[in-house]
Motif scaffolding. Structure first.
Motif, PDB file in Angstrom:
ATOM      1  N   CYS A  16      -0.523   4.294  -0.048  1.00 39.88           N
ATOM      2  CA  CYS A  16      -1.409   5.429   0.250  1.00 39.88           C
ATOM      3  C   CYS A  16      -0.778   6.406   1.240  1.00 39.88           C
ATOM      4  O   CYS A  16       0.101   6.057   2.030  1.00 39.88           O
ATOM      5  CB  CYS A  16      -2.772   4.947   0.719  1.00 39.88           C
ATOM      6  SG  CYS A  16      -2.886   4.631   2.476  1.00 39.88           S
TER       7      CYS A  16
ATOM      8  N   CYS B 114       0.846  -1.196   0.000  1.00 37.40           N
ATOM      9  CA  CYS B 114       0.000   0.000   0.000  1.00 37.40           C
ATOM     10  C   CYS B 114       0.878   1.242   0.000  1.00 37.40           C
ATOM     11  O   CYS B 114       1.702   1.431   0.891  1.00 37.40           O
ATOM     12  CB  CYS B 114      -0.935   0.009   1.204  1.00 37.40           C
ATOM     13  SG  CYS B 114      -2.086   1.395   1.111  1.00 37.40           S
TER      14      CYS B 114
ATOM     15  N   CYS C 126      -0.995   5.416   5.035  1.00 40.14           N
ATOM     16  CA  CYS C 126       0.003   4.462   5.536  1.00 40.14           C
ATOM     17  C   CYS C 126       1.371   5.139   5.661  1.00 40.14           C
ATOM     18  O   CYS C 126       2.128   4.871   6.596  1.00 40.14           O
ATOM     19  CB  CYS C 126       0.076   3.236   4.623  1.00 40.14           C
ATOM     20  SG  CYS C 126      -1.361   2.140   4.791  1.00 40.14           S
TER      21      CYS C 126
HETATM   22 ZN    ZN Z   1      -2.484   2.450   2.951  1.00 39.13          ZN
END
Ligand code: ZN
Ligand code: ZN
Length: 206
Positions: A39, A37, A42
């Motif tokens: 994003c 991930c 995160c």
């Molecule tokens: Zn994330």
């Protein structure tokens, strides 16, 4: 029951300093969802913990394995588990107080999964064998620097989306959200979440 060769692993869990330890039971590559991930949330979590350098990969990605709360047992240091949220409605992000090792991300107590972060899994040598290859890449628009052709092309394929949803539904129906090391039987978090209202350091949106 079946003869097909299947590697089922109990994966040791451990924060960096070793005060918090546990086990993730009966893990196979097919039992969960391994994703990277990228994003911004995160990334913000790793930065909040001061751990961006070793939690995130060179493009800001976090190696995460989704499994059920019921598979996780904490054997030592349960009281050192802490929680933060990036906003009032953000995910519950769990980490250890002792050495700021990120543990994983969850929804509320009803959520049937934990997105466990690689840092808490003591499986560096056997990770690919135990968890299988990365199934997909999410949040890629927040990556730092250019991702490889391979990663950009793969993204998070529809077959994996369907597989993930299917797993989550099965876990939900099976009541796999309990027992949880993160929520008490009445649904309250084991550690009161600290809500971060202003964040620092991540703006890779393109
Ligand atoms: Zn994330
Ligand atoms: Zn620790």
């Amino acid at each position: 029951m079946e003869n097909k060769e299947k590697v089922v692993a109990d994966i040791p869990l451990k924060c960096d300093c070793g005060e918090v330890q546990g086990v993730a039971r009966e893990v196979t590559p097919g039992s969960g969802n391994r994703v990277i991930c990228y994003c911004d949330d995160c990334q913000a979590f790793a930065i909040y913990l001061g751990r961006a350098d070793d939690v995130l990969d060179e493009h800001g990605g976090t190696d995460i394995f989704q499994l059920t709360p019921s598979q996780i047992g904490i054997t030592e240091g349960q009281e050192r588990i802490r929680c933060m949220r990036l906003s009032d409605k953000g995910m519950y992000r769990w980490y250890t107080e002792c050495c700021k090792t990120p543990i994983g991300n969850t929804l509320s107590a009803a959520g049937p999964f934990v997105g466990m972060i690689h840092s808490f899994m003591d499986d560096r040598e056997s990770r690919d064998r135990d968890l299988g290859a990365v199934r997909g890449y999410v949040g890629t628009k927040f990556s730092t620097g250019a991702l490889s052709e391979k990663i950009r092309k793969r993204g998070f394929p529809l077959t994996e989306v369907i597989r993930t949803v299917y797993k989550l539904v099965l876990w939900k129906i099976g009541g796999k959200n309990r027992p949880s090391p993160f929520f008490r039987a009445d649904g309250t978090p084991v550690s009161e979440p600290y809500v971060l209202h202003s964040r620092v350091g991540v703006d890779n949106r393109r």
